[in-house]
Write a protein that holds these residues in place. Structure first.
Motif, PDB file in Angstrom:
ATOM      1  N   LEU A 140       0.872  -1.168   0.000  1.00  0.00           N
ATOM      2  CA  LEU A 140       0.000   0.000   0.000  1.00  0.00           C
ATOM      3  C   LEU A 140       0.907   1.214   0.000  1.00  0.00           C
ATOM      4  CD1 LEU A 140      -2.969   1.083   0.345  1.00  0.00           C
ATOM      5  CD2 LEU A 140      -2.465   1.173   2.791  1.00  0.00           C
ATOM      6  N   ARG A 141       0.775   2.030  -1.046  1.00  0.00           N
ATOM      7  CA  ARG A 141       1.667   3.186  -1.136  1.00  0.00           C
ATOM      8  C   ARG A 141       1.031   4.305  -1.958  1.00  0.00           C
ATOM      9  NH1 ARG A 141       3.572  -0.594  -4.685  1.00  0.00           N
ATOM     10  NH2 ARG A 141       3.952   0.114  -6.796  1.00  0.00           N
ATOM     11  N   LEU A 142       1.524   5.512  -1.707  1.00  0.00           N
ATOM     12  CA  LEU A 142       1.130   6.672  -2.495  1.00  0.00           C
ATOM     13  C   LEU A 142       1.949   6.702  -3.768  1.00  0.00           C
ATOM     14  CD1 LEU A 142       0.957   9.452   0.219  1.00  0.00           C
ATOM     15  CD2 LEU A 142      -0.961   8.476  -1.041  1.00  0.00           C
ATOM     16  N   VAL A 143       1.321   7.076  -4.860  1.00  0.00           N
ATOM     17  CA  VAL A 143       2.000   7.230  -6.146  1.00  0.00           C
ATOM     18  C   VAL A 143       1.553   8.548  -6.775  1.00  0.00           C
ATOM     19  CG1 VAL A 143       2.273   4.742  -6.509  1.00  0.00           C
ATOM     20  CG2 VAL A 143       0.227   5.900  -7.371  1.00  0.00           C
ATOM     21  N   ASP A 144       2.182   8.885  -7.875  1.00  0.00           N
ATOM     22  CA  ASP A 144       1.840  10.109  -8.617  1.00  0.00           C
ATOM     23  C   ASP A 144       1.848  11.332  -7.702  1.00  0.00           C
ATOM     24  OD1 ASP A 144       1.537   8.485 -10.829  1.00  0.00           O
ATOM     25  OD2 ASP A 144      -0.650   8.372 -10.641  1.00  0.00           O
ATOM     26  N   ASP A 145       2.943  11.471  -6.947  1.00  0.00           N
ATOM     27  CA  ASP A 145       3.102  12.614  -6.030  1.00  0.00           C
ATOM     28  C   ASP A 145       1.938  12.730  -5.049  1.00  0.00           C
ATOM     29  OD1 ASP A 145       5.577  13.392  -7.133  1.00  0.00           O
ATOM     30  OD2 ASP A 145       4.547  14.507  -8.729  1.00  0.00           O
ATOM     31  N   GLY A 146       1.440  11.612  -4.589  1.00  0.00           N
ATOM     32  CA  GLY A 146       0.363  11.600  -3.600  1.00  0.00           C
ATOM     33  C   GLY A 146      -1.029  11.709  -4.173  1.00  0.00           C
ATOM     34  N   ALA A 147      -1.144  11.696  -5.498  1.00  0.00           N
ATOM     35  CA  ALA A 147      -2.461  11.849  -6.127  1.00  0.00           C
ATOM     36  C   ALA A 147      -3.232  10.533  -6.198  1.00  0.00           C
ATOM     37  CB  ALA A 147      -2.305  12.428  -7.532  1.00  0.00           C
ATOM     38  N   ALA A 148      -2.558   9.408  -5.954  1.00  0.00           N
ATOM     39  CA  ALA A 148      -3.225   8.115  -6.050  1.00  0.00           C
ATOM     40  C   ALA A 148      -2.606   7.148  -5.042  1.00  0.00           C
ATOM     41  CB  ALA A 148      -3.099   7.549  -7.468  1.00  0.00           C
ATOM     42  N   VAL A 149      -3.349   6.110  -4.749  1.00  0.00           N
ATOM     43  CA  VAL A 149      -2.882   5.053  -3.869  1.00  0.00           C
ATOM     44  C   VAL A 149      -2.852   3.764  -4.670  1.00  0.00           C
ATOM     45  CG1 VAL A 149      -3.412   3.674  -1.819  1.00  0.00           C
ATOM     46  CG2 VAL A 149      -3.859   6.132  -1.802  1.00  0.00           C
ATOM     47  N   GLU A 150      -1.765   3.013  -4.538  1.00  0.00           N
ATOM     48  CA  GLU A 150      -1.692   1.686  -5.132  1.00  0.00           C
ATOM     49  C   GLU A 150      -1.689   0.674  -4.010  1.00  0.00           C
ATOM     50  OE1 GLU A 150       0.720   2.200  -9.336  1.00  0.00           O
ATOM     51  OE2 GLU A 150       1.741   1.277  -7.638  1.00  0.00           O
ATOM     52  N   ALA A 151      -2.468  -0.363  -4.183  1.00  0.00           N
ATOM     53  CA  ALA A 151      -2.519  -1.445  -3.201  1.00  0.00           C
ATOM     54  C   ALA A 151      -2.515  -2.769  -3.939  1.00  0.00           C
ATOM     55  CB  ALA A 151      -3.779  -1.331  -2.357  1.00  0.00           C
ATOM     56  N   GLU A 152      -1.824  -3.718  -3.366  1.00  0.00           N
ATOM     57  CA  GLU A 152      -1.872  -5.081  -3.892  1.00  0.00           C
ATOM     58  C   GLU A 152      -2.360  -5.955  -2.748  1.00  0.00           C
ATOM     59  OE1 GLU A 152       0.971  -8.524  -5.864  1.00  0.00           O
ATOM     60  OE2 GLU A 152       1.814  -6.557  -5.420  1.00  0.00           O
ATOM     61  N   TRP A 153      -3.372  -6.791  -3.019  1.00  0.00           N
ATOM     62  CA  TRP A 153      -3.990  -7.580  -1.972  1.00  0.00           C
ATOM     63  C   TRP A 153      -4.391  -8.962  -2.461  1.00  0.00           C
ATOM     64  CZ3 TRP A 153      -8.674  -8.913  -3.814  1.00  0.00           C
ATOM     65  CH2 TRP A 153      -9.274  -8.053  -4.732  1.00  0.00           C
ATOM     66  N   ARG A 154      -4.697  -9.801  -1.493  1.00  0.00           N
ATOM     67  CA  ARG A 154      -5.205 -11.136  -1.783  1.00  0.00           C
ATOM     68  C   ARG A 154      -6.251 -11.457  -0.728  1.00  0.00           C
ATOM     69  NH1 ARG A 154      -1.839 -16.750  -1.244  1.00  0.00           N
ATOM     70  NH2 ARG A 154      -3.351 -18.097  -2.281  1.00  0.00           N
ATOM     71  N   MET A 155      -7.362 -12.022  -1.186  1.00  0.00           N
ATOM     72  CA  MET A 155      -8.394 -12.472  -0.245  1.00  0.00           C
ATOM     73  C   MET A 155      -8.648 -13.953  -0.472  1.00  0.00           C
ATOM     74  SD  MET A 155     -11.703 -10.434  -1.873  1.00  0.00           S
ATOM     75  CE  MET A 155     -12.974 -11.131  -0.845  1.00  0.00           C
ATOM     76  N   LEU A 156      -8.696 -14.689   0.624  1.00  0.00           N
ATOM     77  CA  LEU A 156      -8.936 -16.127   0.599  1.00  0.00           C
ATOM     78  C   LEU A 156     -10.163 -16.430   1.439  1.00  0.00           C
ATOM     79  CD1 LEU A 156      -5.309 -17.319   1.333  1.00  0.00           C
ATOM     80  CD2 LEU A 156      -6.531 -17.659  -0.806  1.00  0.00           C
ATOM     81  N   GLY A 157     -10.954 -17.385   0.994  1.00  0.00           N
ATOM     82  CA  GLY A 157     -12.101 -17.793   1.782  1.00  0.00           C
ATOM     83  C   GLY A 157     -12.585 -19.170   1.388  1.00  0.00           C
ATOM     84  N   ASP A 158     -12.884 -19.962   2.395  1.00  0.00           N
ATOM     85  CA  ASP A 158     -13.458 -21.289   2.168  1.00  0.00           C
ATOM     86  C   ASP A 158     -14.958 -21.196   2.386  1.00  0.00           C
ATOM     87  OD1 ASP A 158     -10.957 -22.515   1.687  1.00  0.00           O
ATOM     88  OD2 ASP A 158     -10.596 -22.605   3.850  1.00  0.00           O
ATOM     89  N   LEU A 159     -15.717 -21.471   1.339  1.00  0.00           N
ATOM     90  CA  LEU A 159     -17.172 -21.374   1.418  1.00  0.00           C
ATOM     91  C   LEU A 159     -17.750 -22.515   2.240  1.00  0.00           C
ATOM     92  CD1 LEU A 159     -17.172 -20.334  -2.152  1.00  0.00           C
ATOM     93  CD2 LEU A 159     -18.795 -19.253  -0.628  1.00  0.00           C
ATOM     94  N   ALA A 160     -18.729 -22.187   3.057  1.00  0.00           N
ATOM     95  CA  ALA A 160     -19.393 -23.174   3.909  1.00  0.00           C
ATOM     96  C   ALA A 160     -20.442 -23.929   3.090  1.00  0.00           C
ATOM     97  CB  ALA A 160     -20.025 -22.486   5.120  1.00  0.00           C
TER      98      ALA A 160
END
Length: 174
Positions: A140-160
């Motif tokens: 999670l970081r600021l880019v474009d001189d603080g004009a945007a935020v970049e995030a990389e994520w992963r979500m995991l879930g086991d369905l019931a």
């Protein structure tokens, strides 16, 4: 995904020219069948659960936010609130007219986003309980001189469900 993910995290920073915005995978990248199914299920859940978004503007704790406040709030939403599953967001970070889009649907307005998530939450809790899901914030970081935020994520879930399918989704919104 079982819960909508905001595509635009428009915020209320001190200088409006530095609004933070992010984009997920474009809705066009998802098949029409999948988009139709998710859209129909969301409409059905909203019909069953009821509730309209409030019409009165919300009271804000702060008139503006700086980039540090935005990053801290987003980090909390990802790591502690697991908002990708729970839908719990720090509303203070978002403009009222923000458009939220994930790869399957799109809708406008923070209140609409919150209503949809509140209506979906019991279903998500039932089919992907907190003990069977996680969110990993890779960056999670600021880019474009603080004009945007970049995030990389992963979500995991086991369905019931009897066959216990696993959802493993990743993203890199900006």
């Amino acid at each position: 995904a079982l819960s909508p993910q905001p595509a635009c995290m428009a915020t209320r920073p001190v200088d409006r020219s530095h609004a933070v915005c992010c984009e997920l995978n474009e809705i066009s990248e998802t098949s029409r069948v999948t988009r139709g199914l998710v859209s129909s299920l969301t409409a059905l859940v909203n019909t069953i659960s009821g509730g309209e978004p409030p019409s009165a503007p919300r009271r804000r704790e702060q008139d503006s936010l700086d980039a540090g406040d935005v990053l801290a709030g987003l980090r909390t939403d990802f790591e502690e609130n697991e908002y990708l599953w729970s839908g719990r967001i720090t509303a203070e970070l978002y403009d009222e007219d923000c458009t939220f889009t994930d790869p399957t649907l799109s809708f406008a307005g923070l209140s609409t986003f919150e209503r949809n998530l509140a209506n979906l939450d019991p279903w998500i809790e039932r089919f992907v309980p907190p003990t069977a899901r996680s969110v990993e914030l890779k960056s999670l970081r600021l880019v474009d001189d603080g004009a945007a935020v970049e995030a990389e994520w992963r979500m995991l879930g086991d369905l019931a469900l009897p066959w216990r399918p696993r959802l493993d989704l990743g993203g890199g919104p900006r």
